[in-house]
Motif scaffolding. Structure first.
Motif, PDB file in Angstrom:
ATOM      1  N   VAL A  38      -0.418  13.274  12.072  1.00  0.00           N
ATOM      2  CA  VAL A  38       0.452  12.239  12.608  1.00  0.00           C
ATOM      3  C   VAL A  38       0.162  10.905  11.925  1.00  0.00           C
ATOM      4  CG1 VAL A  38       0.763  13.302  14.894  1.00  0.00           C
ATOM      5  CG2 VAL A  38      -1.167  11.756  14.501  1.00  0.00           C
ATOM      6  N   LEU A  39       1.173  10.057  11.896  1.00  0.00           N
ATOM      7  CA  LEU A  39       0.936   8.692  11.453  1.00  0.00           C
ATOM      8  C   LEU A  39       0.813   7.823  12.691  1.00  0.00           C
ATOM      9  CD1 LEU A  39       3.515   6.492  11.654  1.00  0.00           C
ATOM     10  CD2 LEU A  39       4.475   8.148  10.098  1.00  0.00           C
ATOM     11  N   SER A  40       0.047   6.784  12.569  1.00  0.00           N
ATOM     12  CA  SER A  40      -0.152   5.826  13.646  1.00  0.00           C
ATOM     13  C   SER A  40      -0.024   4.450  12.999  1.00  0.00           C
ATOM     14  CB  SER A  40      -1.536   6.033  14.270  1.00  0.00           C
ATOM     15  OG  SER A  40      -1.703   5.239  15.401  1.00  0.00           O
ATOM     16  N   ALA A  41       1.155   3.825  13.169  1.00  0.00           N
ATOM     17  CA  ALA A  41       1.468   2.594  12.448  1.00  0.00           C
ATOM     18  C   ALA A  41       1.351   1.369  13.342  1.00  0.00           C
ATOM     19  CB  ALA A  41       2.870   2.678  11.853  1.00  0.00           C
ATOM     20  N   THR A  77       6.586  11.177   1.144  1.00  0.00           N
ATOM     21  CA  THR A  77       5.407  10.333   1.028  1.00  0.00           C
ATOM     22  C   THR A  77       5.099   9.730   2.390  1.00  0.00           C
ATOM     23  OG1 THR A  77       6.650   8.326   0.525  1.00  0.00           O
ATOM     24  CG2 THR A  77       6.012   9.731  -1.353  1.00  0.00           C
ATOM     25  N   LEU A  78       3.875   9.297   2.572  1.00  0.00           N
ATOM     26  CA  LEU A  78       3.511   8.663   3.840  1.00  0.00           C
ATOM     27  C   LEU A  78       4.303   7.368   4.017  1.00  0.00           C
ATOM     28  CD1 LEU A  78       1.834   8.826   6.382  1.00  0.00           C
ATOM     29  CD2 LEU A  78      -0.045   7.728   5.157  1.00  0.00           C
ATOM     30  N   GLN A  79       4.493   6.607   2.949  1.00  0.00           N
ATOM     31  CA  GLN A  79       5.265   5.373   3.070  1.00  0.00           C
ATOM     32  C   GLN A  79       6.697   5.653   3.506  1.00  0.00           C
ATOM     33  OE1 GLN A  79       4.861   2.292   0.157  1.00  0.00           O
ATOM     34  NE2 GLN A  79       6.910   1.522   0.546  1.00  0.00           N
ATOM     35  N   ASP A  80       7.332   6.665   2.928  1.00  0.00           N
ATOM     36  CA  ASP A  80       8.701   6.994   3.340  1.00  0.00           C
ATOM     37  C   ASP A  80       8.750   7.427   4.802  1.00  0.00           C
ATOM     38  OD1 ASP A  80       9.756   6.311   0.896  1.00  0.00           O
ATOM     39  OD2 ASP A  80       9.917   8.379   0.174  1.00  0.00           O
ATOM     40  N   LYS A  81       7.730   8.156   5.249  1.00  0.00           N
ATOM     41  CA  LYS A  81       7.671   8.574   6.657  1.00  0.00           C
ATOM     42  C   LYS A  81       7.502   7.363   7.571  1.00  0.00           C
ATOM     43  CE  LYS A  81       7.430  11.368  10.150  1.00  0.00           C
ATOM     44  NZ  LYS A  81       8.633  11.978  10.684  1.00  0.00           N
ATOM     45  N   VAL A  82       6.639   6.427   7.182  1.00  0.00           N
ATOM     46  CA  VAL A  82       6.441   5.211   7.970  1.00  0.00           C
ATOM     47  C   VAL A  82       7.745   4.435   8.076  1.00  0.00           C
ATOM     48  CG1 VAL A  82       5.309   2.949   8.004  1.00  0.00           C
ATOM     49  CG2 VAL A  82       3.985   5.000   7.479  1.00  0.00           C
ATOM     50  N   LEU A  83       8.424   4.239   6.954  1.00  0.00           N
ATOM     51  CA  LEU A  83       9.685   3.496   6.956  1.00  0.00           C
ATOM     52  C   LEU A  83      10.730   4.181   7.829  1.00  0.00           C
ATOM     53  CD1 LEU A  83       9.843   2.493   3.178  1.00  0.00           C
ATOM     54  CD2 LEU A  83       9.047   1.102   5.115  1.00  0.00           C
ATOM     55  N   ALA A  84      10.773   5.507   7.768  1.00  0.00           N
ATOM     56  CA  ALA A  84      11.728   6.253   8.595  1.00  0.00           C
ATOM     57  C   ALA A  84      11.403   6.092  10.082  1.00  0.00           C
ATOM     58  CB  ALA A  84      11.723   7.728   8.207  1.00  0.00           C
ATOM     59  N   GLU A  85      10.132   6.152  10.459  1.00  0.00           N
ATOM     60  CA  GLU A  85       9.737   6.003  11.863  1.00  0.00           C
ATOM     61  C   GLU A  85      10.038   4.591  12.371  1.00  0.00           C
ATOM     62  OE1 GLU A  85       8.589   8.176  14.212  1.00  0.00           O
ATOM     63  OE2 GLU A  85       8.775   9.826  12.810  1.00  0.00           O
ATOM     64  N   ILE A  97       9.962  -5.863   6.101  1.00  0.00           N
ATOM     65  CA  ILE A  97       8.572  -5.473   5.893  1.00  0.00           C
ATOM     66  C   ILE A  97       7.965  -6.249   4.726  1.00  0.00           C
ATOM     67  CG2 ILE A  97       7.039  -3.562   5.298  1.00  0.00           C
ATOM     68  CD1 ILE A  97       9.137  -1.742   6.709  1.00  0.00           C
ATOM     69  N   HIS A  98       6.819  -6.860   5.012  1.00  0.00           N
ATOM     70  CA  HIS A  98       6.103  -7.631   3.995  1.00  0.00           C
ATOM     71  C   HIS A  98       5.073  -6.767   3.269  1.00  0.00           C
ATOM     72  CE1 HIS A  98       4.147 -10.945   2.020  1.00  0.00           C
ATOM     73  NE2 HIS A  98       3.022 -10.748   2.674  1.00  0.00           N
ATOM     74  N   VAL A  99       4.270  -6.026   4.036  1.00  0.00           N
ATOM     75  CA  VAL A  99       3.177  -5.228   3.464  1.00  0.00           C
ATOM     76  C   VAL A  99       3.039  -3.931   4.249  1.00  0.00           C
ATOM     77  CG1 VAL A  99       0.658  -5.127   3.123  1.00  0.00           C
ATOM     78  CG2 VAL A  99       1.870  -7.265   2.720  1.00  0.00           C
ATOM     79  N   VAL A 100       2.733  -2.850   3.540  1.00  0.00           N
ATOM     80  CA  VAL A 100       2.326  -1.587   4.161  1.00  0.00           C
ATOM     81  C   VAL A 100       0.955  -1.266   3.581  1.00  0.00           C
ATOM     82  CG1 VAL A 100       2.809   0.873   4.463  1.00  0.00           C
ATOM     83  CG2 VAL A 100       4.701  -0.769   4.397  1.00  0.00           C
TER      84      VAL A 100
END
Length: 166
Positions: A38-41, A77-85, A97-100
């Protein structure tokens, strides 16, 4: 702050895809899995972080406060998943979004729900504090200072995720 480059999650996801059922759209179905990535953002704007109260529409931790979270259930990618969530759960678009940034993944066993979570912590810094559009996963949100999180009934180990970045 201990951060790292974006982890490559594709081989991990592929290992689950080989053994777990899929939804009609091809995503991995972790419903009966005893281990799940899981991601936890953590979403932050200046000094405040965003907490979300989980609705009764989610399987785990109903009524508890959390950050943006989701199963890593597709070959991306994890970044694409974060952006989608962020878009799905909050209505936040990439322009805000400034920084990931990425923390060190960790594995924890939650005996309460009987699942081993492989948690990929992520920090998302926003340019502005947007008007949020919550989906059915959450009932409300609060922007809080990190030291205020202790006043909320949170999901287990949220403090560890926050500590990775704050």
């Amino acid at each position: 702050m201990q951060t790292m480059v974006e982890p490559d999650i594709k081989s991990l996801v592929a290992s689950f895809a080989d053994v777990l059922p899929k939804f009609p759209d091809g995503r991995i179905n972790y419903r009966d899995a005893k281990t799940a990535p899981v991601l936890s953002a953590v979403v932050r704007r200046q000094q405040e972080i965003l907490l979300l109260k989980r609705s009764d529409q989610v399987r785990y931790y109903q009524g508890r406060w959390n950050v943006v979270a989701g199963y890593i259930d597709a070959m991306t990618t994890l970044q694409d998943k974060v952006l989608a969530e962020l878009h799905e759960e909050l209505g936040v678009t990439n322009e805000l979004i400034h920084v990931v940034d990425y923390g060190m993944p960790r594995t924890v066993i939650d005996k309460e729900v009987g699942v081993q979570w492989i948690i990929f912590p992520v920090l998302v810094e926003l340019l502005v504090k947007p008007v949020l559009q919550l989906n059915e996963e959450h009932t409300e949100y609060r922007w809080v200072l990190p030291e205020e999180v202790k006043n909320f009934s949170t999901v287990p180990l949220l403090g560890d995720t926050l500590a990775a970045f704050l």
